[in-house]
Design an enzyme around this catalytic site. Sequence first.
Site, PDB file in Angstrom:
ATOM      1  N   ASP B  13     -13.019  13.102  93.259  1.00  0.00           N
ATOM      2  CA  ASP B  13     -13.371  14.111  92.260  1.00  0.00           C
ATOM      3  C   ASP B  13     -12.115  14.750  91.656  1.00  0.00           C
ATOM      4  O   ASP B  13     -11.037  14.727  92.256  1.00  0.00           O
ATOM      5  CB  ASP B  13     -14.246  15.183  92.929  1.00  0.00           C
ATOM      6  N   GLY B  14     -12.298  15.337  90.482  1.00  0.00           N
ATOM      7  CA  GLY B  14     -11.220  16.118  89.864  1.00  0.00           C
ATOM      8  C   GLY B  14     -10.508  15.406  88.725  1.00  0.00           C
ATOM      9  O   GLY B  14      -9.502  15.919  88.219  1.00  0.00           O
ATOM     10  N   ARG B  17     -10.586  17.681  85.526  1.00  0.00           N
ATOM     11  CA  ARG B  17      -9.743  18.873  85.640  1.00  0.00           C
ATOM     12  C   ARG B  17      -8.256  18.485  85.610  1.00  0.00           C
ATOM     13  O   ARG B  17      -7.426  19.178  85.041  1.00  0.00           O
ATOM     14  CB  ARG B  17     -10.091  19.632  86.930  1.00  0.00           C
ATOM     15  N   TRP B  18      -7.942  17.335  86.206  1.00  0.00           N
ATOM     16  CA  TRP B  18      -6.570  16.825  86.192  1.00  0.00           C
ATOM     17  C   TRP B  18      -6.116  16.579  84.749  1.00  0.00           C
ATOM     18  O   TRP B  18      -5.023  16.985  84.355  1.00  0.00           O
ATOM     19  CB  TRP B  18      -6.519  15.536  87.011  1.00  0.00           C
ATOM     20  N   ASN B  61     -24.532  12.390  86.755  1.00  0.00           N
ATOM     21  CA  ASN B  61     -23.306  12.421  85.946  1.00  0.00           C
ATOM     22  C   ASN B  61     -23.535  11.910  84.522  1.00  0.00           C
ATOM     23  O   ASN B  61     -22.807  12.270  83.598  1.00  0.00           O
ATOM     24  CB  ASN B  61     -22.201  11.550  86.571  1.00  0.00           C
ATOM     25  N   ARG B  64     -23.645  13.857  81.094  1.00  0.00           N
ATOM     26  CA  ARG B  64     -22.453  14.372  80.410  1.00  0.00           C
ATOM     27  C   ARG B  64     -22.293  13.745  79.011  1.00  0.00           C
ATOM     28  O   ARG B  64     -22.936  12.736  78.711  1.00  0.00           O
ATOM     29  CB  ARG B  64     -21.217  14.069  81.267  1.00  0.00           C
ATOM     30  N   ARG B 165     -13.245  14.057 100.308  1.00  0.00           N
ATOM     31  CA  ARG B 165     -13.487  14.420  98.913  1.00  0.00           C
ATOM     32  C   ARG B 165     -12.236  15.055  98.335  1.00  0.00           C
ATOM     33  O   ARG B 165     -11.688  15.984  98.930  1.00  0.00           O
ATOM     34  CB  ARG B 165     -14.660  15.406  98.805  1.00  0.00           C
ATOM     35  N   ARG B 171     -18.971  19.862  98.791  1.00  0.00           N
ATOM     36  CA  ARG B 171     -20.381  19.491  98.699  1.00  0.00           C
ATOM     37  C   ARG B 171     -20.461  17.975  98.629  1.00  0.00           C
ATOM     38  O   ARG B 171     -19.493  17.306  98.265  1.00  0.00           O
ATOM     39  CB  ARG B 171     -21.021  20.135  97.464  1.00  0.00           C
ATOM     40  N   LEU B 172     -21.626  17.449  98.957  1.00  0.00           N
ATOM     41  CA  LEU B 172     -21.781  15.997  98.977  1.00  0.00           C
ATOM     42  C   LEU B 172     -22.214  15.445  97.625  1.00  0.00           C
ATOM     43  O   LEU B 172     -22.025  14.255  97.352  1.00  0.00           O
ATOM     44  CB  LEU B 172     -22.782  15.578 100.051  1.00  0.00           C
ATOM     45  N   SER B 173     -22.843  16.259  96.795  1.00  0.00           N
ATOM     46  CA  SER B 173     -23.284  15.818  95.467  1.00  0.00           C
ATOM     47  C   SER B 173     -24.110  14.537  95.528  1.00  0.00           C
ATOM     48  O   SER B 173     -23.936  13.630  94.720  1.00  0.00           O
ATOM     49  CB  SER B 173     -22.069  15.609  94.541  1.00  0.00           C
TER      50      SER B 173
END
Lengths: 216, 216
Positions: B13-14, B17-18, B61, B64, B165, B171-173
């Site tokens: 994840d991320g 944001r990265w 997802n 989006r 993660r 969280r596991l999502s």
Amino acid sequence: MYRIPNHIGIIPDGNRRWAQNKNMPKEAGYSYGLEPGIALYRLCRELGVKELTFYGFTQDNTKRPSVQTEAFKKACIDAVKMLEKEDADLLVIGNYNSPMFPKELLPYLSRKTIGEGKMKVNFLVNYGWQWDLNSALKALSNGEKRDILDLISSKDISRIDLIIRWGGRRRLSGFLPVQSIYSDFYVIDDYWPDFKPQHLYEALEWYSKQDITLGG
Amino acid sequence: MYRIPNHIGIIPDGNRRWAQNKNMPKEAGYSYGLEPGIALYRLCRELGVKELTFYGFTQDNTKRPSVQTEAFKKACIDAVKMLEKEDADLLVIGNYNSPMFPKELLPYLSRKTIGEGKMKVNFLVNYGWQWDLNSALKALSNGEKRDILDLISSKDISRIDLIIRWGGRRRLSGFLPVQSIYSDFYVIDDYWPDFKPQHLYEALEWYSKQDITLGG
């Protein structure tokens, strides 16, 4: 100000390790988890939490020595007795077709209002994630519903926003797999009998900063 | 020396944001997650990990913006192309009855050996936890098996020992609810494109200290 989750899941772990640290036999730890449970319940009610789910014990836990299983069964019965003096809409979920399920809790297999109700409280007693999911397969033969959410034994328990686990372990241990899909998971290192209100505030402060996206 | 888990789950994840931190559009982040994925795969293979499951993307997802969904679909296709030059027993799991599932990955809906095999690699692409569990209800009509473990779409994916993660969220999502029942869950604050081997070693060091009880 915190953002208050609608539904908090509680994994009150560490009772046995707490007892050992106090030079008590492991099974002595469970009864020291009762007062913390009521204290946490009252705090959540005051904060406006709508639903609270406590992990009592699981079918996997019943593989432990009987002196321990007897002790955690008794603690569950005592917890419900204490809750009967409060206000709650109480539901007990677990495999009741087993001698491990305390018969004293049978009346709560359907949700019962105690006092003025006010907050849903769910208590997992002799719960098994596999039992829960497999019940959907059994239920299917009797109906046409095709969504697991409508068929599992725990269908009356809603999605959990925040799970707080005491005792330092970072795992769900089979805690409501369907309802915990998107739960934010906060771990407190202290053992459950050492519960203090600060733990809850700390978890809520962290939760308030989380971005809830549900995958979107 | 670490205790090496048999099966590691990866939630990378991320990426968005990265990218934002680098003043790039959000969707640009996904392609920077490819090299880290191969690097992590190689490290795990060297360490003797037997099975590795990557979270590609979920049905949730796909809500989006399409510029993002196209970017993560492409990244999944490219990841498989890169893996095709390595050794793996590759399985792709996800709802393939959807335009969101890349047709390039259809051959991997049953496990295929690439090169010398050596390690199971599972890749969740357009995966949905509800799709996965509901497939058990559909499968039931055709047979007599009554255990959810034998009926879900992801039945060829084994229990996960350790989930790592990236991106800080705890969280596991919806990551394989059945296989993650007892998984130890380690969160790395860095975003996935900033992966470095130290992250994996840190997670393994932590995992080595966990007491694996499976509820007993």
